[in-house]
Motif scaffolding. Structure first.
Motif, PDB file in Angstrom:
ATOM      1  N   THR A 142       0.833  -1.197   0.000  1.00 32.81           N
ATOM      2  CA  THR A 142       0.000   0.000   0.000  1.00 32.81           C
ATOM      3  C   THR A 142       0.868   1.247   0.000  1.00 32.81           C
TER       4      THR A 142
ATOM      5  N   ASP B  65      -5.887  -0.638  -4.786  1.00 31.27           N
ATOM      6  CA  ASP B  65      -5.408  -1.211  -3.535  1.00 31.27           C
ATOM      7  C   ASP B  65      -6.404  -2.229  -3.006  1.00 31.27           C
ATOM      8  N   GLU B  66      -6.120  -3.474  -3.206  1.00 27.86           N
ATOM      9  CA  GLU B  66      -6.993  -4.563  -2.783  1.00 27.86           C
ATOM     10  C   GLU B  66      -8.460  -4.242  -3.053  1.00 27.86           C
TER      11      GLU B  66
HETATM   12 MG   LIG Z   1      -2.372  -2.603   2.352  1.00 29.38          MG
END
Ligand SMILES: [Mg+2]
Ligand SMILES: Nc1ncnc2c1ncn2[C@@H]1O[C@H](COP(=O)(O)OP(=O)(O)O)[C@@H](O)[C@H]1O
Lengths: 308, 432
Positions: free
Chosen positions: B44, B159-160
């Motif tokens: 991240t 991000d995910e």
């Molecule tokens: Mg993360």
């Protein structure tokens, strides 16, 4: 997780998701009726408490609609059995009274700017304290919190002196500034905490979408802050509207607000209940209107739906 | 659309955490690159530095040949899809999607057209006038994608984005994200901790551990030629079985021995792993993927010198295959890599692992044909494809001379990048 020894695989055909599959469930009418029914006794109690609380206000209203003589003769509740007593005479004479007229206008001229200015400055300061990094931020915020506990009586004498030097003693401007000054610490505190609760990713998403600091403030933070801003507006409005002390100290007979003017009526006419009751009711009704006007903004969960 | 280059990028947080260390990656124009690694490895952080949401401590990031280190997020012309979507709750779906365009003072007609087009691509046209709170998770996810799509940015950063969806929806959205990326031909950097997601989606996958890039390569290359034990254990499901084995030469024949098992390594093995030569007479870590073992009974009997005799301790029949768990009588390998992998899975603690290492048993999993009649407690002979074995240095965990992993063959984008193995003991284990 990557490599758990017990593994399942999802290898099926990939179908598009239909929006119907994804619709969240709502509560049916039957469910809501069942809710109310199960809370029945609670509602009865709440309604009783509500009526009890409203009694003085109702009494004031009824008294203001009776003549001075009638009020001297019997209690206001007798009018409930004899509606012919009711008259608008008190209001007519009150509204015809130039002192009251002037004071009413003064109150509006004091309350509206004092409320708007507090909202304006507190929103910006709250945003800065919550989301902008600058040196000394935390210390400054601690100072603001410290100011929360300073009683306004402490400010009366020094500020009266200051106003004298500035030549605004006795003016509406002076009264407004005093209210703004003592309203700000709590307002900043409240809004900072509310703004700080906005998810960081929401702010970042807006930045990535191209928002400058100003736009972020006006297009994202302020709209999301509406519940807090509305609550603060009502609070500040009521506080200022109902204020007697500040008006008494800093206003003169030209700039006095309605609270001060009504108080003056008592002194001059002793038990002049017809003027007091109608004046008091009038001064009470405006904040009520404001409250109900803003009520629809007190929505909880405005942030719902942003995240997962 | 553009190339994104990270050149020796570091991130040191105010509290001293080194979240990203010397990261160098080039994401090609229109390429879909996935950053994968255990939670806390700095994925991240790396993405946020590209986005401009996090300051870059050292190194350079270039987007479309422009150094963006000092360019604020709003001017980088990249769009981000956040893990929890970050929709504007006070705006309708239409306004959410069009927000970025409106801020850029675009013509209302153009905004409308683009929003409608994006909504069509995502299949959310009927939702345009709703508020986010009326939407389900999957729908919100689409709106978040829509917000990125309409801006037609240089690159998408994600991000995910699927981690909040349930398993079935996740698989569907995976395909959808890929379809959209291909339709738009946009450059994508995608972060996930799910290796399956990484393998199925990425043109190339960057495996990160403790802020350090381990290997970046096409999924198949990662799978076939992991540069070290960490990548080997992280990629593939179920995970690669590892065991310490002794390499010996008897006459002309090279063998790998662990416990009572002896595997004959053909000439091909040595030519694929030339480094193995230097370890003859020594121990190495042997890796066998579950898929490279098969019930001998279903493939016409055992192959001499390439079998493991085992007793099934647990059998998982998945329909399309059977997972056979068994124990081999050799000590369990416990390195830092293994520890971190095990902790990431959360199956057992590293303390348990230490105890397990003391016993003389390693747990293996084999993935065999559904035609196998193996059952819990029954004996089974497994044929091992010895040409597909993996070898790692016992000390460093670095792979021993996989051909492509050395970068001698293959086109520039397809070969693995050999990362230096984590050497600094101070930074071990601080990344979970
Ligand atoms: Mg993360
Ligand atoms: N704002 C921060 N301040 C200090 N440390 C941080 C901050 N954000 C993340 N970290 C640390 O940096 C490391 C990497 O975090 P992150 O990039 O979020 O990992 P990942 O996304 O791979 O799970 C972690 O050890 C985390 O605790």
């Amino acid at each position: 997780m990557a490599n758990a020894p017990v593994t399942t695989r999802v290898d099926g055909p990939i179908e598009p998701v239909r929006p119907d599959d994804l619709r969240p469930e709502g509560k049916g009418l039957a469910g809501r009726i069942a809710d109310v029914a199960s809370h029945g006794p609670l509602y009865v109690i709440l309604v009783l408490i509500g009526i009890f609380w409203m009694l003085p206000a109702i009494g004031l209203l009824v008294a203001s609609l009776r003549t001075a003589a009638a009020n001297a003769d019997s209690g206001w509740w007798t009018a409930l059995g004899n509606p012919s007593q009711l008259t608008l005479d008190n209001y007519q004479s009150l509204l015809a009274n130039p002192v009251i007229q002037r004071a009413f206008i003064n109150t509006v001229l004091i309350t509206v700017p004092a409320t708007l200015l507090v909202l304006f400055f507190a929103a910006m300061a709250g945003y800065a304290f919550a989301w902008i990094r600058f040196p000394g931020r935390d210390v400054l915020f601690l100072v603001v919190i410290g100011l929360l506990v300073v009683p306004l009586q402490l400010g009366l004498i020094p500020i009266a002196r200051l106003y004298n030097q500035l030549g605004i003693f006795g003016s509406i401007v002076g009264v407004v500034l005093f209210h703004v000054g003592f309203g700000l610490p709590f307002a900043i505190f409240l809004l900072r905490n509310f703004f700080a609760g906005i998810p960081r990713e929401l702010m970042e998403a807006a930045r990535m979408d191209g928002a400058s600091e100003w736009r972020l403030f006006f297009r994202v933070v302020l709209p999301l802050g509406i519940p807090a801003l509305a609550a603060l507006a009502v609070y500040q409005f009521l506080w200022t509207w109902n204020d007697l002390l500040v008006g008494l100290v800093f206003a003169n007979s030209n700039s006095q607000p309605i609270t001060v003017a009504i108080r003056e009526q008592t002194r001059q006419f002793g038990a002049n209940i017809d003027i007091i009751s109608s004046g008091a009711f009038l001064s009470m009704v405006i904040p009520l209107i404001v409250f109900f006007a803003f009520q629809r903004y007190f929505v909880r969960g405005l942030l719902a739906g942003s995240g997962k | 659309m553009a190339e994104i280059e990270l050149e020796g990028v570091w991130k040191v947080y105010a509290d001293g955490t080194e979240a990203v260390k010397d990261l160098t990656i080039t994401v090609g124009d229109g390429e879909f690159v996935v950053f994968v690694g255990p939670s806390g490895c700095g994925k991240t952080t790396a993405l946020r530095m590209i986005a401009g949401l996090e300051e870059i401590s050292a190194g350079k990031i270039r987007i479309a040949d422009r150094v963006v280190n000092d360019v604020p997020a709003r001017d980088r012309d990249v769009a981000m899809v956040f893990q929890n979507y970050a929709l504007y709750p006070h705006l309708t779906v239409r306004e959410n999607i069009g927000f970025g365009l409106k801020l850029r003072k675009m013509d209302r007609a153009v905004i409308n057209e683009r929003v409608n087009h994006a909504a069509e691509i995502l299949g959310i046209t009927e939702l345009l006038d709703k508020k986010p709170k009326a939407l389900s998770g999957g729908q919100r996810q689409r709106v978040a994608m829509g917000r990125a799509i309409v801006r037609q940015p240089e690159a998408f950063l994600m991000d995910e984005p699927l981690s909040n969806l349930d398993a079935k929806l996740r698989v569907q959205m995976r395909a959808e994200v890929l379809r959209i990326q291909q339709e738009l031909g946009v450059t994508v950097v995608y972060v996930t901790h799910d290796q399956t997601e990484a393998m199925t989606m990425g043109d190339r996958v960057a495996v990160i551990r403790g802020g350090i890039l381990q290997q970046i390569a096409a999924p198949q290359v990662l799978y076939d030629n992991p540069v070290n034990l960490f990548v080997a254990g992280f990629i593939g499901s179920p995970a690669m079985n590892i065991v310490e084995a002794k390499i010996t030469r008897k006459g002309d024949v090279l063998t790998a021995t662990f416990g009572s098992t002896e595997l004959t390594l053909g000439d091909q093995v040595l030519s694929h792993h030339p480094d193995l030569e230097r370890h003859i007479g020594e121990s190495v870590i042997l890796g066998i993927r579950p898929e490279e073992m098969e019930d001998a009974a279903t493939v016409g009997g055992p192959v001499k010198g390439a079998t493991i005799d085992a007793t099934a301790t647990l059998v998982e029949k998945l329909g399309s295959e059977i997972l056979v768990h068994f124990e081999v009588d050799a000590p369990r390998v416990v390195t830092d890599d293994v520890r971190e992998l095990v902790e990431d899975i959360g199956a057992i603690t590293s303390e348990d692992l230490g105890k397990a290492a003391a016993t003389n048993v390693s747990e293996f999993v084999a993935m065999v044909s559904p035609r196998s009649v193996v059952d819990k407690g029954t004996a089974i002979t497994l044929n091992v494809d010895t040409t597909r074995l993996h070898f790692f240095d016992v000390e460093t965990g670095i792979a021993l001379g996989g051909l492509r992993a050395t970068g001698k063959t293959g086109p520039p984008h397809s070969h693995g990048l050999v990362a230096t193995h984590e050497q600094n003991p101070e930074t071990e284990g601080d990344s979970t």
